[in-house]
Structures are given as structure tokens and as C-alpha cells.
Design an enzyme around this catalytic site. Structure first.
Site, PDB file in Angstrom:
ATOM      1  N   ASP A   1      -7.637   5.245  -9.421  1.00  0.00           N
ATOM      2  CA  ASP A   1      -6.789   4.462  -8.364  1.00  0.00           C
ATOM      3  C   ASP A   1      -6.259   3.076  -9.076  1.00  0.00           C
ATOM      4  OD1 ASP A   1      -5.884   2.844  -6.566  1.00  0.00           O
ATOM      5  OD2 ASP A   1      -7.395   3.322  -4.954  1.00  0.00           O
TER       6      ASP A   1
ATOM      7  N   PHE B   1     -12.261   0.340  -3.127  1.00  0.00           N
ATOM      8  CA  PHE B   1     -11.332   0.330  -1.915  1.00  0.00           C
ATOM      9  C   PHE B   1     -10.268   1.357  -2.142  1.00  0.00           C
ATOM     10  CE2 PHE B   1      -7.745  -1.024   0.379  1.00  0.00           C
ATOM     11  CZ  PHE B   1      -8.231  -1.199   1.858  1.00  0.00           C
TER      12      PHE B   1
ATOM     13  N   LYS C   1       1.115  -0.823  -4.846  1.00  0.00           N
ATOM     14  CA  LYS C   1       1.334  -2.384  -4.719  1.00  0.00           C
ATOM     15  C   LYS C   1       2.608  -2.666  -5.420  1.00  0.00           C
ATOM     16  CE  LYS C   1      -2.871  -4.141  -3.053  1.00  0.00           C
ATOM     17  NZ  LYS C   1      -3.807  -2.991  -2.703  1.00  0.00           N
TER      18      LYS C   1
HETATM   19  C1  LIG Z   1      -4.463  -1.887  -1.736  1.00  0.00           C
HETATM   20  C2  LIG Z   1      -5.148  -0.725  -2.300  1.00  0.00           C
HETATM   21  C3  LIG Z   1      -5.125   0.343  -1.493  1.00  0.00           C
HETATM   22  C4  LIG Z   1      -4.199   0.512  -0.412  1.00  0.00           C
HETATM   23  O1  LIG Z   1      -3.056   0.598  -0.389  1.00  0.00           O
HETATM   24  P1  LIG Z   1      -2.270   0.458   0.921  1.00  0.00           P
HETATM   25  O2  LIG Z   1      -0.794   0.538   0.379  1.00  0.00           O
HETATM   26  O3  LIG Z   1      -2.677  -0.894   1.612  1.00  0.00           O
HETATM   27  O4  LIG Z   1      -2.525   1.434   1.525  1.00  0.00           O
HETATM   28  C5  LIG Z   1      -5.585   1.645  -2.246  1.00  0.00           C
HETATM   29  N1  LIG Z   1      -6.393   1.375  -3.493  1.00  0.00           N
HETATM   30  C6  LIG Z   1      -6.371   0.160  -4.124  1.00  0.00           C
HETATM   31  C7  LIG Z   1      -7.226  -0.052  -5.349  1.00  0.00           C
HETATM   32  C8  LIG Z   1      -5.991  -0.879  -3.462  1.00  0.00           C
HETATM   33  O5  LIG Z   1      -6.070  -2.127  -3.876  1.00  0.00           O
END
Ligand SMILES: *Cc1c(COP(=O)(O)O)cnc(C)c1O
Length: 394
Positions: A219, A134, A248
């Protein structure tokens, strides 16, 4: 204001629980009827210092009095200081600031393409990501996300993305071709169900990247900033990426994202990338205080210890309830795989008993509480879960 009014005016993009939260303190939140909840969701790994942490509140208040926003046409001290804090505590050489995880990943995708296009005369543009990953909801990040359920209805997506099985080196090796510029992975898949990458796999991925001159992008939007008991999750394996994305927890609840690069990937020049709000003084004031607190070794050691305690308690539940198939995750990013698709029933029952938890894919309970949680609060949450599992059994 009633929830039915909200439904009328707020776009229908979330399946929300029927409570309205109005206040938070530490690991607790309250709804507007005054009911108290233990919050094991923490804004989905955002509220690392808990709700309304006094130091974060003060930093925001003081900065709001001085300067909330100014354009990136000018320098601001907080942005420089936060970038320095991130670099000094990671592999990073420099940082670009934006406002969310998806945006940080968009930056990483653009950067990878620029790297491949510049060095290999337009021939290298493909990015390999993992199934079940994700990376966010904007078009680049959405295409990078290896889950068809998020793609459905939004085609055509971007060209040049390839998906491989997570933790499967062979599948990755055969996906690399003369057009590949980068590999992008989560160190622990969050939304995909709290799936950890093997250390050996990550080492081999790094070798593959070095052999083929591919950028390795981690990520760490969810795993970063202390979540797993290290400041960044890549530290567990010792495998250092070329590029890392953060968001986050970085702003203590204030929106902020960051793209962190090493020397090799430090290739953006003026005109390549920008953000109006990115790195604004308010968000960076919050980011500075978060980094200062969470990067302390004693803080991280406690996260590790509390994570082990929490995981141990979940293992105990597993030995009592056959509905639990597997306990997984690291630090305070934990998951419970269920032998049923009734996960949302468990979430609902927990909520009624005053515990907020999250379910992924109907069958994986996810726990990403504030990192400042106490053992007592973990135990209280476990007791509620135990009651819920007992009810599920009867
Ligand atoms: C939450 C998340 C995102 C997206 O972040 P947003 O601030 O909602 O755009 C991207 N990568 C990972 C691993 C995430 O957990």
C-alpha cells in the site's frame, strides 16, 4: 457562512481546527481572515507539488475545456497515457484507476482473493496485514486496517483477515497457512505513526511470498509518488511487490487512485471490477503532469536532500528538547515521537504561530509537506517549532 453553520449541516466526522482555508500557493495557505500559514500537512501527503501549481492548474483547465468525464465504456487518451507513465516508471504491467486510497485497496483485496480462489479452488482467501497499519475506511480496507480503534462499533467486519506485528518475521511466518492468499503492507506506516519497515524484513517477506505463492501487496497510497525521495518507497529496499496501490499525491489534489499489478497479478477480466469515475480524463490529466514532474531524477534527488536537511534539523531540536524521544521517517515523510500525549497542544500552538502540522495518536508529530518545499521554508517551520517547544518547556 460561519463555522457553527457548517457544524449544523456537515456531518460530524472530523475533529477540525477552527479555521477555514480559502487559498493556497506553493507551501502557503491562507484562512478567510487573511492569516497566512506554512503548510507542513499538504492535504496529508496529497499536495506534493504544493497548492495551485501552475502546471497542474493549466492541465486541469485545458482538460475541463475538452472533456471532463466519459464512461469507461470508451477509451480516453489521458487514462492510457497515465497508465503508461506509471508502468514505465515502476514494476507495473497494467493499472486500474479508481478515486481514492481505500478504493485502490478494495481492488487489491478483491484481486488477491480472485488469485487465491482461482488457483487454489476456493481454498485461499486469507490476507495478512500488519498491526498499526492503515488502509482506508471502506469495509474491506477497514478490515485490512490493523487498528481496533477504527473497527470499534462497525462489526462484523470481513472474514479472512489476520494481523501480525510489523517488522516481525516470526509472527508473519506463523500466520501463513494453507488458506493465505496475500500479504499486504505499507513500506512506511503512515497513520500508524511513521514506522519504517526494515529492508531485511521486506526481503524476507518477499521470500516467504515466493515460497508459498502469496501475492505481495504494498500500500503506497501515502509513500508513493516521490514522498520518500524515490518515486515509490519499495525502491529503497529493492523489494518489488506483485501489487501496489496509489492515491494521495497522484492527482495533485484531484481525487484519483490506482491499482498497479505485475504480469502474475494481471488477472482481472471484464466484469470483475469497475468504477464510474475511475480514470476520468480530468483526474488523469492532473495525474500525467504530476507523474511527469515528480518522476524526474533531479526532482527526486532534491526531495531526498531536503528530507535529509529537515530530518537533521529535527535531530537538532531533539538534542535541545527532552520532550522529543525519536525522529523517524524518510524523505519528506517525517515523524517526531514525543515523550508526552500533549501533541495536539503543540499542533495548536504551531497553528497560532502560522505553521500547520499534524499529530497522530496524541504523541507523534507528522510532517508531510509539499515536495516542492524550499530549505528556507523548512527552516522557517523549524524556527516556529523551536518557539513552541520552548513554550512547552516553560
Ligand atoms: C490515506 C491512506 C489510505 C486511504 O486513502 P483514502 O483516499 O482516504 O481512502 C490508505 N492507505 C494508506 C497507506 C493511506 O495513507
Amino acid at each position: 457562512m460561519t463555522i457553527s453553520e457548517d457544524k449544523k449541516y456537515v456531518m460530524n466526522t472530523y475533529s477540525r481546527f477552527p479555521i477555514t482555508l480559502v487559498k493556497g500557493e506553493g507551501v502557503k495557505v491562507w484562512d478567510k481572515d487573511g492569516k497566512e500559514y506554512l503548510d507542513f500537512v499538504g492535504g496529508i501527503a496529497v499536495n506534493a507539488l504544493g497548492h495551485s501549481h501552475q502546471a497542474v492548474v493549466n492541465a486541469i483547465k485545458e482538460q475541463a475545456d475538452k472533456l471532463i468525464h466519459c464512461s469507461n465504456l470508451y477509451w480516453t487518451e489521458n487514462q492510457i497515457e497515465l497508465a503508461k507513465l506509471i508502468c514505465e516508471n515502476s514494476f507495473g504491467k497494467s493499472v486500474f484507476f479508481c478515486n481514492s486510497g481505500a478504493e485502490a485497496n478494495e481492488g487489491a483485496i478483491k484481486l488477491a482473493r480472485k488469485y487465491g480462489n482461482t488457483k487454489y479452488k476456493g481454498k485461499r482467501y486469507k490476507i495478512i496485514t500488519a498491526k498499526n497499519s492503515f488502509h482506508g475506511r471502506t469495509y474491506g480496507a477497514l478490515t485490512a486496517t490493523g487498528q481496533i480503534k477504527y473497527h470499534n462499533g462497525f462489526e462484523p467486519l470481513l472474514d479472512g483477515f489476520v494481523y501480525v506485528d510489523y517488522n516481525d518475521l516470526n509472527s508473519l511466518q506463523s500466520a501463513v497457512d494453507e488458506n493465505t492468499c496475500a500479504i499486504m503492507l505499507e513500506v512506511i506506516q503512515g497513520e500508524g505513526g511513521v514506522n519504517e519497515a526494515d529492508s531485511n524484513y521486506l526481503k524476507e517477506v518477499k521470500n516467504l511470498c515466493e515460497k508459498n505463492d502469496l501475492l505481495l501487496i504494498f500500500d503506497e497510497v501515502q509513500t508513493g509518488i516521490g514522498r520518500t525521495g524515490k518515486l515509490f518507497a519499495y525502491e529503497h529496499s529493492g523489494v518489488v511487490p506483485d501489487v501496489m496501490t496509489l492515491a494521495k499525491a497522484l492527482g495533485g489534489g484531484v481525487p484519483i487512485g490506482a491499482l498497479v499489478v505485475n504480469e502474475k497479478a494481471d488477472i482481472f477480466v471484464p466484469g470483475n471490477h469497475a468504477s464510474t469515475f475511475g480514470g476520468n480524463p480530468l483526474a488523469c490529466a492532473a495525474g500525467k503532469i504530476v507523474m511527469n514532474i515528480i518522476s524526474q531524477k533531479s526532482f527526486l534527488d532534491e526531495v531526498k536532500e531536503k528530507g535529509e536537511y529537515f530530518k537533521g534539523e529535527l535531530e537538532k531540536l531533539k538534542s535541545k528538547f527532552s520532550i522529543i524521544k525519536k525522529v523517524k521517517g524518510k524523505g519528506l515523510m517525517l515523524g517526531v515521537e514525543l515523550d508526552t500525549n500533549d501533541g495536539s497542544k503543540i499542533v495548536k500552538k504551531s497553528m497560532e504561530k502560522g505553521l500547520l502540522i499534524n499529530v497522530i495518536n496524541h504523541n507523534i508529530l507528522r510532517f508531510v509537506p509539499p515536495l516542492i518545499i524550499s530549505k528556507k521554508e523548512i527552516k522557517d517551520g523549524i524556527e516556529i517549532l523551536k518557539d513552541v517547544f520552548l513554550e512547552m518547556n516553560s
